[in-house]
Every structure is written in structure tokens, then in C-alpha cells.
Design a protein around this motif. Structure first.
Motif, PDB file in Angstrom:
ATOM      1  N   HIS A  66       0.832  -1.213   0.000  1.00 21.04           N
ATOM      2  CA  HIS A  66       0.000   0.000   0.000  1.00 21.04           C
ATOM      3  C   HIS A  66       0.868   1.266   0.000  1.00 21.04           C
ATOM      4  N   ASP A  67       1.961   1.225   0.744  1.00 15.73           N
ATOM      5  CA  ASP A  67       2.901   2.355   0.740  1.00 15.73           C
ATOM      6  C   ASP A  67       3.482   2.563  -0.661  1.00 15.73           C
ATOM      7  N   ALA A  68       3.839   1.451  -1.315  1.00 16.33           N
ATOM      8  CA  ALA A  68       4.439   1.527  -2.658  1.00 16.33           C
ATOM      9  C   ALA A  68       3.479   2.171  -3.649  1.00 16.33           C
ATOM     10  N   LYS A  69       2.205   1.780  -3.594  1.00 18.53           N
ATOM     11  CA  LYS A  69       1.217   2.362  -4.513  1.00 18.53           C
ATOM     12  C   LYS A  69       1.084   3.870  -4.287  1.00 18.53           C
ATOM     13  N   ARG A  70       1.096   4.265  -3.007  1.00 14.91           N
ATOM     14  CA  ARG A  70       1.005   5.699  -2.685  1.00 14.91           C
ATOM     15  C   ARG A  70       2.230   6.450  -3.207  1.00 14.91           C
ATOM     16  N   LEU A  71       3.406   5.856  -3.051  1.00 18.39           N
ATOM     17  CA  LEU A  71       4.646   6.484  -3.517  1.00 18.39           C
ATOM     18  C   LEU A  71       4.669   6.626  -5.042  1.00 18.39           C
ATOM     19  N   ILE A  72       4.138   5.626  -5.734  1.00 20.48           N
ATOM     20  CA  ILE A  72       4.067   5.692  -7.197  1.00 20.48           C
ATOM     21  C   ILE A  72       3.172   6.850  -7.627  1.00 20.48           C
ATOM     22  N   GLU A  73       2.033   6.988  -6.961  1.00 24.08           N
ATOM     23  CA  GLU A  73       1.119   8.096  -7.262  1.00 24.08           C
ATOM     24  C   GLU A  73       1.796   9.455  -7.055  1.00 24.08           C
ATOM     25  N   GLN A  74       2.735   9.498  -6.113  1.00 25.29           N
ATOM     26  CA  GLN A  74       3.455  10.740  -5.817  1.00 25.29           C
ATOM     27  C   GLN A  74       4.688  10.928  -6.706  1.00 25.29           C
ATOM     28  N   GLY A  75       4.954   9.933  -7.558  1.00 28.80           N
ATOM     29  CA  GLY A  75       6.120  10.018  -8.435  1.00 28.80           C
ATOM     30  C   GLY A  75       7.435   9.674  -7.757  1.00 28.80           C
ATOM     31  N   ARG A  76       7.373   9.107  -6.584  1.00 34.13           N
ATOM     32  CA  ARG A  76       8.592   8.749  -5.824  1.00 34.13           C
ATOM     33  C   ARG A  76       8.932   7.281  -6.141  1.00 34.13           C
ATOM     34  N   LEU A  77       9.435   7.067  -7.346  1.00 36.49           N
ATOM     35  CA  LEU A  77       9.553   5.717  -7.878  1.00 36.49           C
ATOM     36  C   LEU A  77      10.668   4.906  -7.214  1.00 36.49           C
ATOM     37  N   ARG A  78      11.775   5.541  -6.878  1.00 35.14           N
ATOM     38  CA  ARG A  78      12.867   4.807  -6.235  1.00 35.14           C
ATOM     39  C   ARG A  78      12.431   4.282  -4.870  1.00 35.14           C
ATOM     40  N   GLU A  79      11.731   5.114  -4.113  1.00 34.74           N
ATOM     41  CA  GLU A  79      11.225   4.682  -2.803  1.00 34.74           C
ATOM     42  C   GLU A  79      10.173   3.585  -2.970  1.00 34.74           C
ATOM     43  N   ALA A  80       9.366   3.703  -4.016  1.00 33.55           N
ATOM     44  CA  ALA A  80       8.359   2.669  -4.301  1.00 33.55           C
ATOM     45  C   ALA A  80       9.036   1.338  -4.593  1.00 33.55           C
ATOM     46  N   GLN A  81      10.124   1.380  -5.355  1.00 32.10           N
ATOM     47  CA  GLN A  81      10.870   0.150  -5.637  1.00 32.10           C
ATOM     48  C   GLN A  81      11.364  -0.500  -4.351  1.00 32.10           C
ATOM     49  N   ASP A  82      11.880   0.315  -3.429  1.00 30.57           N
ATOM     50  CA  ASP A  82      12.367  -0.225  -2.155  1.00 30.57           C
ATOM     51  C   ASP A  82      11.241  -0.930  -1.396  1.00 30.57           C
ATOM     52  N   LYS A  83      10.070  -0.313  -1.389  1.00 31.76           N
ATOM     53  CA  LYS A  83       8.909  -0.918  -0.709  1.00 31.76           C
ATOM     54  C   LYS A  83       8.505  -2.232  -1.384  1.00 31.76           C
ATOM     55  N   LEU A  84       8.512  -2.226  -2.713  1.00 32.46           N
ATOM     56  CA  LEU A  84       8.118  -3.440  -3.441  1.00 32.46           C
ATOM     57  C   LEU A  84       9.135  -4.558  -3.220  1.00 32.46           C
ATOM     58  N   ASN A  85      10.411  -4.202  -3.142  1.00 33.66           N
ATOM     59  CA  ASN A  85      11.436  -5.205  -2.817  1.00 33.66           C
ATOM     60  C   ASN A  85      11.196  -5.792  -1.433  1.00 33.66           C
ATOM     61  N   LEU A  86      10.749  -4.944  -0.496  1.00 34.14           N
ATOM     62  CA  LEU A  86      10.418  -5.414   0.856  1.00 34.14           C
ATOM     63  C   LEU A  86       9.258  -6.405   0.800  1.00 34.14           C
ATOM     64  N   VAL A  87       8.245  -6.070   0.013  1.00 32.83           N
ATOM     65  CA  VAL A  87       7.096  -6.980  -0.127  1.00 32.83           C
ATOM     66  C   VAL A  87       7.571  -8.350  -0.591  1.00 32.83           C
ATOM     67  N   LEU A  88       8.397  -8.368  -1.638  1.00 32.37           N
ATOM     68  CA  LEU A  88       8.817  -9.646  -2.220  1.00 32.37           C
ATOM     69  C   LEU A  88       9.775 -10.404  -1.307  1.00 32.37           C
ATOM     70  N   SER A  89      10.493  -9.678  -0.455  1.00 27.23           N
ATOM     71  CA  SER A  89      11.345 -10.376   0.514  1.00 27.23           C
ATOM     72  C   SER A  89      10.492 -11.094   1.566  1.00 27.23           C
ATOM     73  N   GLN A  90       9.323 -10.526   1.874  1.00 28.40           N
ATOM     74  CA  GLN A  90       8.408 -11.131   2.841  1.00 28.40           C
ATOM     75  C   GLN A  90       7.498 -12.175   2.183  1.00 28.40           C
ATOM     76  N   GLN A  91       7.065 -11.863   0.965  1.00 29.53           N
ATOM     77  CA  GLN A  91       6.138 -12.742   0.239  1.00 29.53           C
ATOM     78  C   GLN A  91       6.528 -12.815  -1.235  1.00 29.53           C
ATOM     79  N   PRO A  92       7.436 -13.712  -1.599  1.00 29.85           N
ATOM     80  CA  PRO A  92       7.878 -13.811  -3.000  1.00 29.85           C
ATOM     81  C   PRO A  92       6.727 -14.071  -3.981  1.00 29.85           C
ATOM     82  N   GLY A  93       5.641 -14.672  -3.491  1.00 30.03           N
ATOM     83  CA  GLY A  93       4.512 -14.986  -4.363  1.00 30.03           C
ATOM     84  C   GLY A  93       3.493 -13.868  -4.505  1.00 30.03           C
ATOM     85  N   HIS A  94       3.795 -12.678  -3.976  1.00 29.31           N
ATOM     86  CA  HIS A  94       2.856 -11.540  -4.057  1.00 29.31           C
ATOM     87  C   HIS A  94       2.827 -11.061  -5.516  1.00 29.31           C
TER      88      HIS A  94
END
Length: 199
Positions: A20-48
Motif C-alpha cells: 500500500h505504501d508503494a502504490k502511494r509512492l508511485i502516485e506521488q512520483g517517488r519511484l525509487r522509494e516505491a521500488q524499495d517498498k516493493l522489494n520489501l514486499v517480495l522479501s516477505q512474500q515472493p509470491g505476491h
């Protein structure tokens, strides 16, 4: 005395919050931070699936090819019936100018089923680039069968048919294109083609 135990946060909850944080960051144009959040998601749940797809799309847009390729391969292994990864792999190959590889990946993806109109149109465009007009026409037919109001795809079908020498079928497809939604410059092109082909 009431002793409050600290609530334990599950990996699923961490992943959900980060997504949810990543989606909000993308909407704000903060793509590098969004990538970090998405990497966190996949580290917790690779099947997301949604997080993986979102991250791949971001990486492709930013030209981070190797990382995108790795995530696509992992995703295809984790979700073997998901055609989205074949399309993403095809898009990546097209960006690299590898139309032969893209066609092979997209055709392989069809074995999973579930191809939508956009998938068929993308495959048709790849075949068109390769000069494989018969296959391009077949793929465009599938696309317009699913979305008959897309004039651009009707034009693609008409051009593929015309290049094969099927003038009558091409004329019919141009007529369909003219009746569908078209940008003004394409409408002019279609009008010219109808006149050339006897319409």
C-alpha cells in the motif's frame, strides 16, 4: 496488573502495508522509494503477484533490464499459469530489439491460456515487425474479435492482409477500421486506402 503483550506482526501484514505504501509512492512520483517498498514486499512474500508485476513494470520503464528479467523468470516459475509474465518478457525483448525472441516468448505464453485482446494485438505487432504477415493477420483477427471497436487494430489487420495480396479482405478490414474509433491521421490514411482498393 495487566501485562500487555506486544502484538506480533506477520510477514503477510508487513508485505500488505509495504505494498500500500508503494502504490502511494508511485502516485506521488517517488519511484525509487516505491521500488524499495516493493522489494520489501517480495522479501516477505515472493509470491505476491501484484507487487512483482508492479515492480517489473517500474523496472522496465526505467530501463533496468537485468533486474526485470530476473523478476520475470522468478515470477513465471512461481506462477506457471500466469500469462502476464510472458507479455512482460516480450515487452522487454522488444525494447532490446529482439523481436524474434519476443515472438517466441509470446507464442509460448499462449499455451497458458487467458490471452486478452491487448496480448493478441501486441503479438500481432511483433509479427508485423518480423514481416510475418500471415501470423500478424491471425493475431489481429483474435484481437478485433475481442474488441471490435479498436480501429487501430483493424488497420493493422488490413495492412497485414494487403501485404499478403488479399485486397478484398483488406478493403473489408479498412471499412471496419473507418467505422471504429480512430485518430484523425489514421482516418485519413484509411480513407486513402479505401479509395486505392476501390471503395
Amino acid at each position: 496488573k495487566i501485562i500487555k503483550e506486544p502484538s506480533l506482526v506477520t510477514p503477510q501484514e508487513v508485505a500488505s502495508a509495504a505494498f500500500h505504501d508503494a502504490k502511494r509512492l508511485i502516485e506521488q512520483g517517488r519511484l525509487r522509494e516505491a521500488q524499495d517498498k516493493l522489494n520489501l514486499v517480495l522479501s516477505q512474500q515472493p509470491g505476491h503477484l501484484a507487487a512483482r508485476q508492479t515492480l517489473i513494470a517500474l523496472l522496465i520503464d526505467q530501463g533496468e533490464v537485468l533486474r526485470a528479467e530476473l523478476l520475470i523468470r522468478e515470477g513465471a516459475a512461481l506462477h506457471p499459469g500466469e500469462i502476464w509474465f510472458a507479455k512482460a518478457g516480450g515487452q522487454l525483448m522488444v525494447r532490446q530489439g529482439n523481436y524474434t525472441g519476443a515472438a517466441a516468448a509470446l507464442k509460448e505464453g499462449l499455451s497458458h491460456g487467458g490471452a486478452d485482446a491487448e496480448y493478441w494485438a501486441f503479438l500481432a505487432g511483433v509479427y508485423n515487425k518480423l514481416g510475418r504477415m500471415e501470423e500478424a493477420a491471425q493475431a489481429y483477427r483474435q484481437a478485433v474479435r475481442m474488441k471490435p471497436d479498436n480501429g487501430t487494430w483493424w488497420v493493422g489487420l488490413a495492412v497485414a492482409l494487403e501485404r499478403q495480396g488479399h485486397r478484398a479482405d483488406a478493403h473489408t478490414a479498412y471499412q471496419q477500421a473507418y467505422r471504429a474509433r480512430l485518430a484523425p491521421e489514421l482516418k485519413d490514411f484509411v480513407s486513402q486506402k479505401l479509395a486505392e482498393l476501390g471503395g
